[in-house]
Design a protein around this motif. Sequence first.
Motif, PDB file in Angstrom:
ATOM      1  N   ASP A   5       0.753  -1.268  -0.026  1.00  0.00           N
ATOM      2  CA  ASP A   5      -0.155   0.076  -0.007  1.00  0.00           C
ATOM      3  C   ASP A   5       0.756   1.383   0.001  1.00  0.00           C
ATOM      4  N   ARG A   6       2.051   1.097   0.214  1.00  0.00           N
ATOM      5  CA  ARG A   6       2.984   2.171   0.082  1.00  0.00           C
ATOM      6  C   ARG A   6       3.241   2.874  -1.335  1.00  0.00           C
ATOM      7  N   THR A   7       2.889   1.733  -2.408  1.00  0.00           N
ATOM      8  CA  THR A   7       2.997   2.263  -3.743  1.00  0.00           C
ATOM      9  C   THR A   7       1.842   3.116  -4.058  1.00  0.00           C
ATOM     10  N   THR A   8       2.009   3.711  -5.219  1.00  0.00           N
ATOM     11  CA  THR A   8       0.888   4.826  -5.621  1.00  0.00           C
ATOM     12  C   THR A   8      -0.085   4.018  -6.278  1.00  0.00           C
ATOM     13  N   LYS A   9      -1.474   4.103  -5.924  1.00  0.00           N
ATOM     14  CA  LYS A   9      -2.478   3.387  -6.756  1.00  0.00           C
ATOM     15  C   LYS A   9      -3.111   4.312  -7.608  1.00  0.00           C
ATOM     16  N   THR A  10      -2.993   3.727  -8.861  1.00  0.00           N
ATOM     17  CA  THR A  10      -3.493   4.544 -10.108  1.00  0.00           C
ATOM     18  C   THR A  10      -4.776   3.893 -10.710  1.00  0.00           C
ATOM     19  N   ARG A  11      -5.022   2.663 -10.853  1.00  0.00           N
ATOM     20  CA  ARG A  11      -6.083   1.944 -11.249  1.00  0.00           C
ATOM     21  C   ARG A  11      -6.841   0.910 -10.126  1.00  0.00           C
ATOM     22  N   ALA A  12      -7.862   0.359 -10.877  1.00  0.00           N
ATOM     23  CA  ALA A  12      -8.292  -0.850  -9.857  1.00  0.00           C
ATOM     24  C   ALA A  12      -8.855  -1.763 -10.938  1.00  0.00           C
ATOM     25  N   CYS A  13      -8.949  -2.996 -10.041  1.00  0.00           N
ATOM     26  CA  CYS A  13      -9.383  -4.341 -11.036  1.00  0.00           C
ATOM     27  C   CYS A  13     -11.114  -3.677 -11.242  1.00  0.00           C
ATOM     28  N   LEU A  14     -11.608  -4.362 -12.349  1.00  0.00           N
ATOM     29  CA  LEU A  14     -13.076  -4.161 -12.639  1.00  0.00           C
ATOM     30  C   LEU A  14     -13.805  -5.300 -12.045  1.00  0.00           C
TER      31      LEU A  14
END
Length: 170
Positions: free
Chosen positions: A161-170
Amino acid sequence: MPATSPRPTRARSRVLLGVVASAALLAGCTSAVPVPVAPHATDPVCASVVLATPDSLGDGLTRRDTTSQATTAWGDPAHPVVLRCGVELLGPTTEHCVTVATPGGATVDWVAVASDPEHEDTSAWTFTTYGREPAVEVQVPAEVAQERSTAFMDALGPAVDRTTKTRACL
């Protein structure tokens, strides 16, 4: 023939003890798990990801040293679970994407790929973050997957979770 004195024997014993101790230290150094470095392992976020990973993923899966930057491993050195940070980002995919809730509440999306899709119950698995930068990969060997579930992936969530979230599963 001259008599041998006890001193050379003690000196030889000390030398032999030093050689044995050095060999033991070198043998301890060779217990690191060889892991190929990821192409983007120098991303500074990878250091914080690896430092935040747990010391254990459950019974028999304790942390091991590795040979590469931005990596860590757990379990039997012959068949370890391996995490590599800084792998290539995944683009759109039709592979199975699963959302895993972390103990802290955040979610991490993983694309799960079996090495033998026809025998998923006896297959090795590769989990790669989806929509996270830098991307993280976890390899679970068949020897581990056959003995336990991969439910330990949630324990990796706080680190990933320390990484940057840019997208998500559909």
